[in-house]
Design an enzyme around this catalytic site. Structure first.
Site, PDB file in Angstrom:
ATOM      1  N   ASN A 384       0.821  -1.207   0.000  1.00 64.49           N
ATOM      2  CA  ASN A 384       0.000   0.000   0.000  1.00 64.49           C
ATOM      3  C   ASN A 384       0.860   1.266   0.000  1.00 64.49           C
ATOM      4  O   ASN A 384       1.025   1.899  -1.037  1.00 64.49           O
ATOM      5  CB  ASN A 384      -0.931  -0.004   1.223  1.00 64.49           C
ATOM      6  CG  ASN A 384      -2.053   1.006   1.088  1.00 64.49           C
ATOM      7  OD1 ASN A 384      -1.952   1.977   0.344  1.00 64.49           O
ATOM      8  ND2 ASN A 384      -3.141   0.786   1.791  1.00 64.49           N
ATOM      9  N   ASP A 385       1.446   1.609   1.131  1.00 59.37           N
ATOM     10  CA  ASP A 385       2.187   2.871   1.219  1.00 59.37           C
ATOM     11  C   ASP A 385       3.341   2.942   0.217  1.00 59.37           C
ATOM     12  O   ASP A 385       3.655   4.020  -0.291  1.00 59.37           O
ATOM     13  CB  ASP A 385       2.755   3.047   2.634  1.00 59.37           C
ATOM     14  CG  ASP A 385       1.659   3.315   3.655  1.00 59.37           C
ATOM     15  OD1 ASP A 385       0.589   3.821   3.254  1.00 59.37           O
ATOM     16  OD2 ASP A 385       1.863   3.017   4.833  1.00 59.37           O
ATOM     17  N   VAL A 386       3.975   1.817  -0.079  1.00 54.39           N
ATOM     18  CA  VAL A 386       5.168   1.834  -0.936  1.00 54.39           C
ATOM     19  C   VAL A 386       4.839   2.032  -2.405  1.00 54.39           C
ATOM     20  O   VAL A 386       5.738   2.114  -3.242  1.00 54.39           O
ATOM     21  CB  VAL A 386       5.988   0.534  -0.759  1.00 54.39           C
ATOM     22  CG1 VAL A 386       6.488   0.402   0.670  1.00 54.39           C
ATOM     23  CG2 VAL A 386       5.181  -0.688  -1.165  1.00 54.39           C
ATOM     24  N   SER A 425       0.691   4.170   7.232  1.00 55.36           N
ATOM     25  CA  SER A 425       0.829   5.620   7.370  1.00 55.36           C
ATOM     26  C   SER A 425      -0.498   6.290   7.690  1.00 55.36           C
ATOM     27  O   SER A 425      -0.530   7.432   8.114  1.00 55.36           O
ATOM     28  CB  SER A 425       1.396   6.213   6.078  1.00 55.36           C
ATOM     29  OG  SER A 425       0.455   6.049   5.028  1.00 55.36           O
TER      30      SER A 425
END
Length: 457
Positions: A384-386, A425
């Site tokens: 997700n965040d990456v 995050s």
């Protein structure tokens, strides 16, 4: 015996260094582990005989008990739980150093040298801080504590006050070494500071925290080596401390953030405006049949694994899917590994190695990121965040500036995910709503399993 001990310690140190060098690559990591373990075995055996210990009964009990617990943990713990186990091991290392410092202080009858007192203070403080902080990290990763940052007013001021207290107490211990009250006060301050150090750090930054705590446990061990006048413990602790600090720096650089921002930034809390965005946008759900058709027609595919892959234990079916696609011929398939993917450094490499994914299919962010624009499909499994494009363009996002995998540059994007929930995050992901993105909702293991069945027939 002294010469033999010195040579044995030298051999152990060389094996530690060679082991660290081999850990630099997944291909040589197993050999690196074996070298380092051999070095540690030599160091332990030589130390036990060199110090002329009068009674081995407690040592044997400790070895048997610790060995049994370690074997059970290694056998029972799932690969998904490795981050919290690493955090726990870091804490045990720090706690052991603190205990040794206290034990050496309590059994000393004569006035200790200043250098030994200073080493005791450092070992006790860093060891206890690493112990308490690691237990909090374990609780967050295990789900026993709230994963989101826990912050309150005057938190930084309290931390500063505690650290100042430590400095004052340290001076008093050096001046009045026979006063044990100050030493116990340092222990209490370190434990409280360790807790306050980790509670404001969110799940997104846990890989960095684990790496930093690992470094602290190594520094505590090195300081303990000075207390015991044990050269190999000094060297081993310094190697762990230095390598952990370098890894921490690499992780911070991978997120384009400073260490102070990681510690005090409280990334992972609620971000204003996200709820409004979710209400305004919708995604189109696709099926496994749609995804299988796109994968079968693609000539180039980059797979991006994330923590969701670990949760679903989907690494084995994912490797089977890749093998089936490769057997169909005419396809180039690679894995893109982000430095902070998962919940500890190297987490994805460990999971894929567990599934026997060939090392030559794995590529780091810097080696593969430019290739996404020429790739037919980016297959995202639990990440997700990456892959969040906000990291490139939204200056208000807590992810802004963090290098990401350019999945959005691929011609098509397939994302296997349970829901639209944000990553660690706490921010929404624009890529989920992109017109070229195919969202496959559900358990990754089950979704990929259905794709495999479709591709086989």
């Amino acid at each position: 015996m002294t010469t033999i001990t010195t040579l044995a310690y030298l051999l152990s140190s060389i094996l530690f260094i060679l082991g660290l060098k081999d850990l630099n690559s997944p291909k040589s990591a197993r050999r690196g582990n074996l070298l380092a373990m051999t070095g540690m075995l030599i160091a332990i055996v030589v130390t036990l005989f060199d110090k002329e210990i009068l009674h081995f009964s407690f040592i044997i009990i400790g070895l048997v008990t610790g060995g049994a617990i370690g074997a059970i943990v290694a056998k029972k713990v799932e690969m998904t739980a490795m981050p919290q186990i690493v955090a726990l091991f870091n804490g045990l290392g720090g706690g052991a150093s603190a205990f040794v410092a206290l034990a050496e202080y309590s059994r000393s009858d004569d006035l200790l040298e200043k250098s030994v007192i200073v080493s005791m203070v450092i070992s006790l403080f860093i060891g206890a801080l690493a112990f308490a902080g690691s237990l909090v990290a374990f609780g967050k990763l295990q789900g026993l504590l709230k994963s989101a940052p826990v912050v309150f007013r005057m938190q930084r001021s309290l931390n500063f006050l505690l650290f100042t207290s430590f400095l004052i107490l340290s001076v008093l211990v050096v001046i009045y070494p026979l006063n044990s009250t100050c030493l116990l006060a340092i222990l209490a301050v370190a434990l409280v500071l360790g807790i306050l150090f980790v509670v404001p750090i969110g799940g997104a930054d846990m890989p960095v925290v684990i790496s930093l705590l690992n470094s602290l446990s190594g520094l505590a061990a090195a300081s303990t080596g000075f207390i015991l006048s044990n050269n190999v413990l000094i060297i081993a602790g310094a190697l762990v401390g230095a390598s952990g600090m370098i890894l921490t720096r690499i992780m911070c650089r991978a997120m384009n953030r400073s260490l102070s921002n990681v510690i005090f930034g409280a990334v992972g809390g609620a971000v204003a405006g996200d709820e409004r965005k979710e209400e305004e946008r919708k995604v189109i759900k696709y099926t496994e049949e749609d995804a299988a058709m796109v994968l079968e027609s693609a000539e180039s595919i980059i797979v991006i694994p994330g923590y969701g892959l670990a949760v679903a234990q989907a690494q084995f079916v994912l490797h089977e899917l890749v093998k089936i696609l490769i057997e169909k011929g005419g396809k180039e398939i690679r894995f893109a590994i982000h430095p902070v993917a998962g919940r500890m450094p190297g987490h994805m490499n460990v999971l894929l190695a567990d599934a026997n994914v060939p090392y030559d299919l794995l590529f780091d962010l810097g080696d593969i990121n430019d290739d996404f624009q020429n790739t037919d499909v980016a297959l995202v499994v639990g990440a997700n965040d990456v892959i969040n494009p906000d990291a490139r363009g939204d200056k208000k996002s807590p992810l802004y500036g963090m290098p990401i995998l350019n999945a959005d540059k691929a011609r098509n994007v397939i994302i296997c995910k349970r829901s639209l929930s944000p990553g660690f995050s706490g921010v929404d992901n624009e890529l989920f709503y992109n017109q070229k993105t195919m969202m496959i909702f559900g358990d990754a293991k089950e979704s990929i399993g259905r794709m495999i069945k479709i591709l086989k027939f």
